[in-house]
Enzyme design. Structure first.
Site, PDB file in Angstrom:
ATOM      1  N   HIS A  68      -5.927   2.817   1.596  1.00 25.80           N
ATOM      2  CA  HIS A  68      -4.555   3.238   1.272  1.00 25.80           C
ATOM      3  C   HIS A  68      -3.636   2.030   1.107  1.00 25.80           C
ATOM      4  O   HIS A  68      -3.053   1.532   2.061  1.00 25.80           O
ATOM      5  CB  HIS A  68      -4.020   4.155   2.377  1.00 25.80           C
ATOM      6  CG  HIS A  68      -2.793   4.916   1.978  1.00 25.80           C
ATOM      7  ND1 HIS A  68      -2.538   6.185   2.401  1.00 25.80           N
ATOM      8  CD2 HIS A  68      -1.740   4.579   1.187  1.00 25.80           C
ATOM      9  CE1 HIS A  68      -1.385   6.610   1.897  1.00 25.80           C
ATOM     10  NE2 HIS A  68      -0.884   5.639   1.164  1.00 25.80           N
ATOM     11  N   HIS A  70      -0.646   0.218  -1.774  1.00 26.01           N
ATOM     12  CA  HIS A  70       0.148   0.344  -2.998  1.00 26.01           C
ATOM     13  C   HIS A  70       0.247  -1.046  -3.618  1.00 26.01           C
ATOM     14  O   HIS A  70       0.836  -1.932  -3.028  1.00 26.01           O
ATOM     15  CB  HIS A  70       1.549   0.886  -2.682  1.00 26.01           C
ATOM     16  CG  HIS A  70       1.534   2.275  -2.103  1.00 26.01           C
ATOM     17  ND1 HIS A  70       1.606   3.401  -2.884  1.00 26.01           N
ATOM     18  CD2 HIS A  70       1.414   2.704  -0.826  1.00 26.01           C
ATOM     19  CE1 HIS A  70       1.558   4.488  -2.103  1.00 26.01           C
ATOM     20  NE2 HIS A  70       1.441   4.089  -0.850  1.00 26.01           N
ATOM     21  N   LEU A  71      -0.379  -1.191  -4.793  1.00 26.05           N
ATOM     22  CA  LEU A  71      -0.348  -2.511  -5.441  1.00 26.05           C
ATOM     23  C   LEU A  71       0.798  -2.625  -6.441  1.00 26.05           C
ATOM     24  O   LEU A  71       1.086  -3.703  -6.938  1.00 26.05           O
ATOM     25  CB  LEU A  71      -1.685  -2.801  -6.120  1.00 26.05           C
ATOM     26  CG  LEU A  71      -2.869  -2.980  -5.155  1.00 26.05           C
ATOM     27  CD1 LEU A  71      -4.147  -3.279  -5.936  1.00 26.05           C
ATOM     28  CD2 LEU A  71      -2.605  -4.093  -4.148  1.00 26.05           C
ATOM     29  N   ARG A  72       1.442  -1.514  -6.715  1.00 22.51           N
ATOM     30  CA  ARG A  72       2.688  -1.472  -7.522  1.00 22.51           C
ATOM     31  C   ARG A  72       2.527  -1.823  -8.986  1.00 22.51           C
ATOM     32  O   ARG A  72       3.504  -1.761  -9.736  1.00 22.51           O
ATOM     33  CB  ARG A  72       3.754  -2.395  -6.913  1.00 22.51           C
ATOM     34  CG  ARG A  72       4.116  -2.124  -5.458  1.00 22.51           C
ATOM     35  CD  ARG A  72       4.658  -0.730  -5.251  1.00 22.51           C
ATOM     36  NE  ARG A  72       5.230  -0.560  -3.904  1.00 22.51           N
ATOM     37  CZ  ARG A  72       5.368   0.605  -3.308  1.00 22.51           C
ATOM     38  NH1 ARG A  72       4.982   1.716  -3.916  1.00 22.51           N
ATOM     39  NH2 ARG A  72       5.892   0.703  -2.105  1.00 22.51           N
ATOM     40  N   ASP A 160      -0.038  10.687  -3.435  1.00 20.72           N
ATOM     41  CA  ASP A 160       0.611   9.992  -2.320  1.00 20.72           C
ATOM     42  C   ASP A 160       1.931   9.344  -2.724  1.00 20.72           C
ATOM     43  O   ASP A 160       2.046   8.747  -3.785  1.00 20.72           O
ATOM     44  CB  ASP A 160      -0.293   8.912  -1.743  1.00 20.72           C
ATOM     45  CG  ASP A 160       0.361   8.237  -0.559  1.00 20.72           C
ATOM     46  OD1 ASP A 160       0.450   8.878   0.495  1.00 20.72           O
ATOM     47  OD2 ASP A 160       0.834   7.090  -0.705  1.00 20.72           O
ATOM     48  N   HIS A 187      -0.829  13.615   1.125  1.00 20.79           N
ATOM     49  CA  HIS A 187       0.398  13.105   1.769  1.00 20.79           C
ATOM     50  C   HIS A 187       1.089  14.358   2.289  1.00 20.79           C
ATOM     51  O   HIS A 187       1.764  15.069   1.547  1.00 20.79           O
ATOM     52  CB  HIS A 187       1.241  12.382   0.712  1.00 20.79           C
ATOM     53  CG  HIS A 187       2.643  12.054   1.156  1.00 20.79           C
ATOM     54  ND1 HIS A 187       3.126  10.771   1.177  1.00 20.79           N
ATOM     55  CD2 HIS A 187       3.669  12.828   1.579  1.00 20.79           C
ATOM     56  CE1 HIS A 187       4.386  10.775   1.591  1.00 20.79           C
ATOM     57  NE2 HIS A 187       4.742  12.024   1.834  1.00 20.79           N
ATOM     58  N   HIS A 240      -2.129   8.811   6.352  1.00 17.52           N
ATOM     59  CA  HIS A 240      -1.140   8.383   7.362  1.00 17.52           C
ATOM     60  C   HIS A 240      -0.706   9.477   8.351  1.00 17.52           C
ATOM     61  O   HIS A 240       0.460   9.875   8.381  1.00 17.52           O
ATOM     62  CB  HIS A 240       0.082   7.748   6.697  1.00 17.52           C
ATOM     63  CG  HIS A 240       0.595   8.439   5.457  1.00 17.52           C
ATOM     64  ND1 HIS A 240       0.911   9.768   5.410  1.00 17.52           N
ATOM     65  CD2 HIS A 240       0.844   7.943   4.213  1.00 17.52           C
ATOM     66  CE1 HIS A 240       1.353  10.068   4.197  1.00 17.52           C
ATOM     67  NE2 HIS A 240       1.311   8.986   3.454  1.00 17.52           N
ATOM     68  N   ASN A 286       7.589   6.375   5.408  1.00 13.76           N
ATOM     69  CA  ASN A 286       7.325   7.806   5.387  1.00 13.76           C
ATOM     70  C   ASN A 286       5.820   8.025   5.443  1.00 13.76           C
ATOM     71  O   ASN A 286       5.124   7.558   4.567  1.00 13.76           O
ATOM     72  CB  ASN A 286       7.907   8.406   4.101  1.00 13.76           C
ATOM     73  CG  ASN A 286       7.829   9.923   4.110  1.00 13.76           C
ATOM     74  OD1 ASN A 286       7.620  10.521   5.160  1.00 13.76           O
ATOM     75  ND2 ASN A 286       7.967  10.530   2.945  1.00 13.76           N
ATOM     76  N   ASP A 313      -1.527   1.736   4.372  1.00 16.36           N
ATOM     77  CA  ASP A 313      -0.360   2.219   3.626  1.00 16.36           C
ATOM     78  C   ASP A 313       0.565   1.048   3.278  1.00 16.36           C
ATOM     79  O   ASP A 313       1.793   1.146   3.361  1.00 16.36           O
ATOM     80  CB  ASP A 313       0.408   3.305   4.396  1.00 16.36           C
ATOM     81  CG  ASP A 313       1.391   4.066   3.496  1.00 16.36           C
ATOM     82  OD1 ASP A 313       1.407   3.818   2.275  1.00 16.36           O
ATOM     83  OD2 ASP A 313       2.136   4.911   4.028  1.00 16.36           O
TER      84      ASP A 313
END
Lengths: 432, 172, 308
Positions: A68, A70-72, A160, A187, A240, A286, A313
């Protein structure tokens, strides 16, 4: 053929049941052999095409796996790129990561998936496994072409960042994903209960005068998704997990034998909502940080296997999104570089064994996502982490490899320093 | 100087006030808190004993008018401002315990001007220790005590401090 | 005595002696407003900026008058929150204002925690004039001053705060303040508007109006935001006011010498009936008068000494 020899380290592989001093021989990016150091009479000398890493006194494990992150990229390259995100992952001892679909454009079709994989091959330093969206545009309305996503390289599907509000859609996702055996990562959040909440609902939110998000916002959807997993027989992975109630629900689902797995983040395992006192936006994420009772339940759940694995996350946010009013600040923390040290902290506290900690960061996340990773056998890709457990370090946001610096752990001293990370036999990170 | 000495000095000042102002007509006695106000009350009762007239008496806190606010590390705590009657056209007997640089008296006079236009202000002090920094001169003095700048003068009154005395002390 | 720290961000950060100092200073300063010439030169040359991100004529005027009575120069900046969404960040605003060398910024904002952010960005003093549902310290101080003036002391009194506790910064600041000075505080309201963990702030919580008023020495009625009805915090104004509005019938069940406070502006006939608001128990206008004195005291204590 290039050779790499990792000499004299404490090799720990929970799957193989190995914990001892070994020399590891790598050839052509794959594990060639293991030899117990005491029995290894080979003359080990570096030379042309032969690299030797002296791992004496260090821990050697299969490379860590994060399901999990986030590489954006694409879309939010000012927060993180595949390049910086994978460099950060390597610095955290990770060799394989899953990247979430909430990019711009959303990873809801094979061309985006192929773009991510191509970028990762060209610029990334660790294995990147994309997660496709469940719904087109993450709008929560129509299913994505999951078979094509899988064909292009996605290993799971998830909206997610956005909850799937429509229970009917979640049902279809769990059913349809069976065609291609993709886990659906949930999520779990009821937005009508979360409202415009900015943190956990409780004494701290009352003190700070911030709107709270009750645990029930998560638990009600965890309960719904478990019921749907029972109904459909689909593979459900709860992302998460943050509350005691969710842990209890997942425990019951597992006892029942449903195909349910779950992850918890290092921050939810180590911090409570008191980190938000003083309105620190770096402690805003979150699901929010919860109470000490929730943290305790998560730790127990991780120990007894209710929570299968640790996932970071890792959610980079720029200073523009964080250095503003708490209510308006973006959710998310970077966590991929601090994850191992934080979980090792639980080992140091006696809450987990080292074996359990390594397991929760290697083989368990691999199993949850069906990856052929997380253990080292002869012939498997040489994805390896080398860690100094005796050494400590102080988290300095400026020194993080991630493009964003939104960590709630700034200034904290943690134990366990990643010395080297090796992906496919190639050293991709080496501590200065 | 002890209680007796203080009483004698105040009695003399009371007589001087009455003589100079030809009685009690149009007089108001205002002391600067804390001890100047105590002395003002004493003067009020001494004059009442002599003349049978109870002069209006009050307190004038000069703190808000000081010229050293924003310079000192700690701001002084505020005392009571109690101007018992409109002061326009009256003669104010301004009372303080120790007259030193004159800055407090300047501040007190500025405060009074915000309350009206008195006919005149006369200054009565128990001790004049010298070292004036402003052109201010007392009209009534209990005792002149020459001091060095390294010294301080401490006045204690039994109604405020439990004992009465005037002593010269070394400043740290 | 020096006031601790450069800012006044909340009552939670103060101890009883700090509160006593503000109250006694305000008691001394109350007299200035009674004079013919309502001005003292104390803060001549100081610049105070009232930075209001939320409309509030009453509080802003009170701070402005307090500044002017102390001879400080007061400048008002009203920022409508809608333009802020697209506009500059608090940090940029803070840095810009600081470049104009103010001595103090008084800030009101709809988001909790903004005064603390601002205080971290600027060197000058920051006074919280109300932030979100967090704190409104000057309001609590003027409430304490008003009660102290009437009752002589705060210690041993019973205060009941009634209404929408969840969204009230006035409630939070008063819970901290009155308990620190030794009063017993009860909060009362419908369970939808009493937030979880409020007891940890040092008070007792109840949903019974009768329970809250019967032994109270002081009753503080909070303003109810009528918009809350849309979010189902209460079903109707009629039912709210029937259960939690203070009228003469309910007042008859309270102590004979009970004091009634309200931070204003009042919804007449909703949380307080007109007879009660204008009746002999009501201190609503004393609160307004004391508001100026308390804010003068805050300025004196924050700005009256040399900078560190």
């Amino acid at each position: 053929m290039n050779r790499l020899i990792i000499k004299g380290g404490r090799f720990l592989d929970p799957v193989a049941g190995i914990d001892g001093i070994f020399n590891i021989y790598v050839m052509g990016g794959r594990v060639a052999s293991f030899k117990p150091a005491y029995a290894d009479t080979t003359e080990i000398t570096p030379g042309p095409g032969v690299e030797v890493i002296d791992a004496k006194g260090l821990l050697v494990t299969p490379g860590l796996i994060d399901v999990h992150a986030h590489l954006r990229e694409p879309g939010f390259e000012y927060k993180e790129t595949i390049r910086t995100g994978t460099l950060a992952a390597a610095a955290g001892g990770f060799t394989s990561i899953l990247c979430m679909a909430n990019t711009r454009p959303v990873n809801d079709n094979e061309s985006v998936t192929r773009y991510i994989r191509k970028k990762a091959e060209e610029e990334g330093v660790v294995n990147v496994f994309p997660v496709g969206a469940v719904s087109v545009g993450q709008n929560g309305e129509r299913l994505t072409e999951m078979f094509e996503l899988k064909s292009a390289g996605c290993v799971a599907v998830s909206d997610d960042g956005m909850p799937i509000v429509d229970g009917g859609l979640m049902r279809r996702a769990l059913e349809y994903s069976k065609i291609c055996d993709l886990p659906v990562i949930s999520h779990a959040e009821d937005p009508t209960l979360a409202g415009s909440g900015a943190m956990n609902e409780g004494e701290v939110s009352t003190r700070l005068g911030l709107k709270g998000i009750p645990g029930a916002a998560e638990e009600s959807v965890v309960a719904r998704d478990i019921a749907l997993a029972r109904l459909t027989g689909g593979r459900l992975h709860i992302a998460h997990v943050s509350t005691r109630g969710s842990v209890e629900l997942i425990r019951m689902a597992k006892e029942e034998g449903l195909k349910v797995t779950a992850e918890a983040t290092p921050h939810h395992l180590t911090l409570t909502d008191e980190a938000v006192l003083k309105y620190s936006t770096n402690a805003k994420m979150n699901p929010p940080l919860r109470s000490s009772g929730d943290v305790e339940a998560l730790r127990k759940g991780l120990k007894d296997g209710t929570i299968d694995c640790v996932a970071t996350d890792h959610a980079p946010q720029s200073i523009m999104e964080k250095d503003i009013e708490f209510d308006r600040a973006a959710n998310g923390v970077v966590g991929i570089e601090t994850a191992f040290s934080l979980i090792y902290g639980l080992v140091a506290e006696g809450l987990l064994t080292l074996n359990e900690a390594v397991s929760a960061m290697t083989i368990e996340p691999a199993r949850a996502m069906g990856l052929d990773k997380g253990t080292l056998r002869v012939g498997s890709a040489a994805d390896i982490a080398i860690i100094d457990l005796a050494k400590g370090w102080t988290v300095d946001p400026a020194k993080l490899r991630s493009k964003s610096k939104n960590t709630p752990f700034a200034g904290m001293t943690l134990k366990g320093v990643v010395e080297k990370t090796i992906v496919g036999g190639k050293t991709v990170y080496s501590r200065e | 100087m002890d209680e007796k000495g203080i009483e004698r000095a105040l009695a003399r000042i009371a007589h001087e006030i009455l003589e100079r102002n030809k009685g009690t007509e149009g007089l108001v006695v205002l002391g600067i808190p804390t001890r100047g106000y105590g002395l003002a009350q004493r003067l009020q009762s001494i004059i009442e004993g002599i003349e049978g007239v109870r002069l209006p008496t009050g307190a004038v806190d000069a703190t808000l008018y000081r010229d050293d606010l924003g310079i000192k590390k700690e701001q002084p705590s505020l005392k009571k401002m109690d101007i018992p009657i409109p002061i326009d056209g009256l003669t104010i007997i301004l009372v303080d315990d120790v007259l030193f640089t004159g800055r407090t008296i300047r501040a007190a006079m500025n405060a009074l001007m915000d309350f009206g236009r008195p006919r005149s202000i006369q200054l009565a002090v128990l001790v004049d220790r010298g070292h004036r920094e402003l052109p201010i001169k007392p009209d009534y003095v209990g005792k002149n005590i020459p001091t060095s700048l390294k010294e301080g003068v401490r006045v204690r009154l039994k109604e405020i401090d439990g004992m009465s005395e005037i002593t010269v002390i070394e400043k740290e | 005595m020096r006031f601790k720290g450069k800012d006044l961000l909340g009552i939670e950060d103060l101890d009883a002696s700090d509160i006593d100092l503000v109250l006694s200073t305000a008691e001394s300063l109350r007299e200035v407003s009674e004079r013919e010439i309502k001005k003292v030169p104390t803060l001549r040359g100081k610049t105070i900026i009232n930075l209001f991100y939320e409309p509030s004529t009453r509080t802003r005027t009170s701070f402005e008058i307090a500044a002017k009575r102390m001879s400080a120069d007061a400048v008002n900046i009203s920022v409508s929150t809608s333009s802020v969404v697209k506009g500059e960040t608090i940090k940029d605003t803070a840095k810009n204002l600081e470049a104009m060398k103010p001595d103090c910024i008084v800030i009101r904002h709809s988001a909790s925690g903004v005064p603390m952010m601002l205080a971290n960005y600027v060197k000058c003093s920051v006074v919280n004039a109300g932030d979100g549902a967090h704190e409104h310290p000057s309001q609590a101080l003027l409430d304490m001053l008003t009660v102290k003036e009437k009752k002589g002391a705060i210690a041993g009194l019973k205060l009941s705060i009634i209404g929408d506790i969840t969204h009230s910064r006035v409630a939070r600041s008063n819970i901290y303040g009155f308990t620190k000075l030794g009063a017993q505080v009860t909060v009362a309201g419908p369970p939808t508007m009493v937030p979880p963990g409020i007891e940890k702030l040092g008070c007792r919580a109840t949903s019974s109006m009768d329970d809250a008023i019967k032994d109270a020495d002081v009753i503080m009625m909070l303003r109810i935001q009528l918009e809350r009805q849309k979010e189902s915090f209460f079903p109707s104004v009629r039912e709210y006011s029937r259960l939690y509005g203070l009228d003469e019938a309910k007042l008859n069940r309270a102590k004979k010498d009970v004091l009634i406070l309200h931070p204003g502006p009042i919804n007449r006939g909703v949380e307080v009936s007109s007879e009660v608001a204008d009746g002999p128990h009501s201190l609503i206008l004393d609160q307004v008068t004391n508001g100026v004195a308390v804010r003068m005291a805050i300025f004196y204590l924050l700005l009256g000494a040399a900078k560190e």
